[in-house]
Design a protein around this motif. Structure first.
Motif, short mmCIF file in Angstrom:
data_model
loop_
_atom_site.label_atom_id
_atom_site.label_comp_id
_atom_site.label_asym_id
_atom_site.label_seq_id
_atom_site.Cartn_x
_atom_site.Cartn_y
_atom_site.Cartn_z
N PHE A 37 0.79 -1.22 0.00
CA PHE A 37 0.00 0.00 0.00
C PHE A 37 0.83 1.28 0.00
CE2 PHE A 37 -2.67 -3.19 2.15
CZ PHE A 37 -3.65 -3.26 1.20
N LEU A 38 1.87 1.36 0.81
CA LEU A 38 2.44 2.67 1.01
C LEU A 38 3.85 2.58 1.51
CD1 LEU A 38 1.70 5.70 1.04
CD2 LEU A 38 1.13 5.42 3.45
N HIS A 39 4.62 3.61 1.25
CA HIS A 39 5.95 3.76 1.81
C HIS A 39 6.02 5.12 2.47
CE1 HIS A 39 7.66 0.19 -0.15
NE2 HIS A 39 6.63 0.40 -0.93
N ALA A 40 6.86 5.21 3.48
CA ALA A 40 6.92 6.43 4.29
C ALA A 40 7.15 7.64 3.42
CB ALA A 40 8.03 6.30 5.31
N LEU A 41 6.46 8.72 3.74
CA LEU A 41 6.56 9.94 2.97
C LEU A 41 7.41 10.96 3.70
CD1 LEU A 41 2.80 10.21 2.02
CD2 LEU A 41 4.66 9.31 0.64
N ASP A 42 7.70 12.01 3.02
CA ASP A 42 8.52 13.07 3.59
C ASP A 42 7.78 13.81 4.69
OD1 ASP A 42 9.79 16.19 2.21
OD2 ASP A 42 10.57 14.94 3.83
N ARG A 43 8.52 14.50 5.57
CA ARG A 43 7.92 15.27 6.66
C ARG A 43 7.32 16.58 6.16
NH1 ARG A 43 10.84 14.22 12.06
NH2 ARG A 43 12.04 12.36 11.65
N GLN A 44 7.66 16.99 4.97
CA GLN A 44 7.29 18.34 4.54
C GLN A 44 5.83 18.43 4.16
OE1 GLN A 44 9.65 20.49 5.01
NE2 GLN A 44 11.10 18.87 5.53
N GLY A 45 5.37 19.66 3.95
CA GLY A 45 3.98 19.91 3.58
C GLY A 45 3.73 19.68 2.12
N LEU A 46 2.52 19.99 1.67
CA LEU A 46 2.13 19.74 0.29
C LEU A 46 2.25 21.01 -0.52
CD1 LEU A 46 -1.09 17.68 1.03
CD2 LEU A 46 1.25 16.86 0.77
N LEU B 281 13.51 14.05 -7.20
CA LEU B 281 12.52 14.62 -6.29
C LEU B 281 13.20 15.48 -5.22
CD1 LEU B 281 10.14 11.56 -5.74
CD2 LEU B 281 9.87 13.44 -7.37
N ASP B 282 14.31 14.99 -4.67
CA ASP B 282 15.07 15.77 -3.69
C ASP B 282 15.48 17.12 -4.27
OD1 ASP B 282 15.00 13.83 -1.71
OD2 ASP B 282 17.00 13.06 -2.12
N ALA B 283 15.98 17.10 -5.49
CA ALA B 283 16.60 18.30 -6.08
C ALA B 283 15.60 19.31 -6.59
CB ALA B 283 17.55 17.88 -7.21
N THR B 284 14.43 18.88 -6.96
CA THR B 284 13.51 19.78 -7.66
C THR B 284 12.27 20.14 -6.86
OG1 THR B 284 12.47 17.88 -8.75
CG2 THR B 284 14.23 19.01 -9.94
N CYS B 285 12.08 19.52 -5.71
CA CYS B 285 10.95 19.89 -4.87
C CYS B 285 11.37 21.01 -3.94
CB CYS B 285 10.46 18.70 -4.05
SG CYS B 285 9.71 17.40 -5.05
N ASN C 56 16.99 10.87 -0.71
CA ASN C 56 17.46 11.07 0.65
C ASN C 56 16.37 11.65 1.53
OD1 ASN C 56 20.32 10.29 0.87
ND2 ASN C 56 20.63 11.81 -0.74
N LEU C 57 15.61 12.58 1.00
CA LEU C 57 14.58 13.27 1.76
C LEU C 57 13.17 12.90 1.31
CD1 LEU C 57 16.16 16.84 1.79
CD2 LEU C 57 16.21 15.14 3.64
#
Length: 404
Positions: A24-33, A148-152, A175-176
């Motif tokens: 179902f899912l893998h841990a997501l980043d701590r940041q907001g949307l 994703l790390d570099a462009t978000c 990494n993040l």
């Protein structure tokens, strides 16, 4: 028991059933949307052919005597229906829809793609391709995850990268930040509609910023928000195109419906497995290549009808090719260099983009690579996605000018 402690234990039980079950899912980043920074509106769809597809029986050198000497029974003859492409190369007879796309100028073929000191282990070579590392280095992140790390920005949309599968590949782990793994938006949404999950995901995070409870609340909130967004957005467009009734076909159909619904995701990852053809290769590979061809044919038709093909690039790869010579079981064993396919309406160069493999200049019976696969990645990252390829790949690789 203190409320925060009790809540944490409840949420931990939830996490064990939600976050750590690969289905179902893998841990997501701590940041907001927040939206992806510097997005140019283009999308990348990566298709992984798991098991090591035989490139020589995919793009066939049908006028090369060395090919037939090495494969007296496994070599595919022109009279068997090879779909000729030019430069004495042809598609496997099962790849009729890809041949149609090729004739429309929507396919580019790169031959003899590989890397120095190749590894013939499925797992290790796939790690190399997914991480974009050297064969003697072990990297715990993937090239798309680092994208994703570099462009978000400081926050990001968890669904910026989506993998249509039960598990998340190394390629999608940064990494993040990580991509999101799911098979079906509706089922994914149903999972988050459990009463307790819904309640916990709406709770405010602990005042102690950075605490385990805070992280868990944020993760659940992002998960519920992502599931709701994916589900609601996926209802905007329902495909009327006929796809193969296979897992691969279903994954491509879901991907097309998400793209055509206007989802904000930029990277999609889809797999087709079963290419480890040590025994009786022709039937098995032909079936799989037929699935690949008809699936991609339907997918591109779907995107083109909705006006989204020009902004979508499809990259098809396998972890390695096969040995040049057939084995005693009318199959092929693990090899090295292979072909890579690029598809889309925005290709600036189409057709056969470099020389066919040299069958008279082998490395202990294997093809010598002509093109480092990371040059393709660098080109896609910089010229297609507008990202910093050197930052993501760790060093400079020669890009392929004027390709996308």
């Amino acid at each position: 028991m203190p409320t925060s402690r009790r809540d944490f234990l409840k949420a931990s039980v939830l996490a064990s059933s939600l976050l750590f079950v690969p289905k179902f899912l893998h841990a997501l980043d701590r940041q907001g949307l927040q939206p992806l920074r510097n997005s140019n509106g283009r999308r990348l769809v990566v298709v992984q052919l798991g098991g090591g597809n035989d490139g020589l029986n995919t793009i066939i050198p049908y006028r090369n005597d060395e090919y037939y000497k090495a494969r007296p029974t496994l070599g595919i003859r022109e009279q068997s229906g090879i779909l000729t492409l030019g430069q004495d190369l042809g598609f496997n007879p099962a790849m009729t829809q890809l041949k149609g796309l090729y004739d429309q100028g929507k396919v580019g073929i790169l031959n003899a793609v590989g890397y120095p000191n190749p590894d013939r282990s499925h797992f290790r070579s796939m790690d190399v391709w997914q991480s974009a590392s050297d064969s003697d280095k072990y990297v715990g992140t993937g090239w798309l995850g680092r994208y994703l790390d570099a462009t978000c920005s400081d926050g990001h949309l968890p669904y910026t990268g989506l993998e249509l599968d039960d598990t998340l590949s190394l390629a999608m782990k940064g990494n993040l930040r990580k991509g999101l793994s799911l098979k079906n938006p509706e089922k994914f949404h149903q999972l988050t509609q459990n009463r307790f999950i819904a309640q916990v995901s709406r709770e405010k995070a602990s005042a102690a910023s950075g605490s385990e409870l805070d992280y868990l609340y944020k993760t659940l909130a992002e998960t519920a928000s992502s599931a709701e967004y994916l589900y609601q957005t996926s209802k905007v467009y329902k495909s009327g195109v006929a796809y193969p009734n296979t897992e691969f076909g279903k994954s491509l159909k879901t991907t097309a419906e998400l793209i055509n619904s206007g989802i904000d995701s930029r990277v999609f990852y889809v797999s087709l497995t079963g290419f480890d053809t040590h025994v009786r290769q022709q039937e098995q590979q032909g079936r799989l290549l037929g699935d690949l061809s008809s699936g991609l044919g339907s997918f591109t038709e779907d995107l083109q009808k909705a006006g989204n093909l020009d902004d979508t690039l499809i990259l098809v790869f396998s972890e390695f090719g096969r040995r040049v010579s057939q084995n005693a079981s009318n199959g092929t064993d693990h090899g090295t260099a292979n072909n890579v396919l690029l598809l889309g309406g925005g290709l600036k160069q189409q057709g056969i983009l470099n020389a066919a493999p040299d069958l008279l200049n082998l490395d202990q019976g294997d093809l010598r690579y002509q093109l480092d696969f990371r040059s393709i990645y660098a080109t896609v990252l910089r010229d297609w996605l507008g990202a910093d390829d050197q930052l993501i790949l760790g060093r400079e690789f020669a890009r392929l000018p004027g390709l996308v």
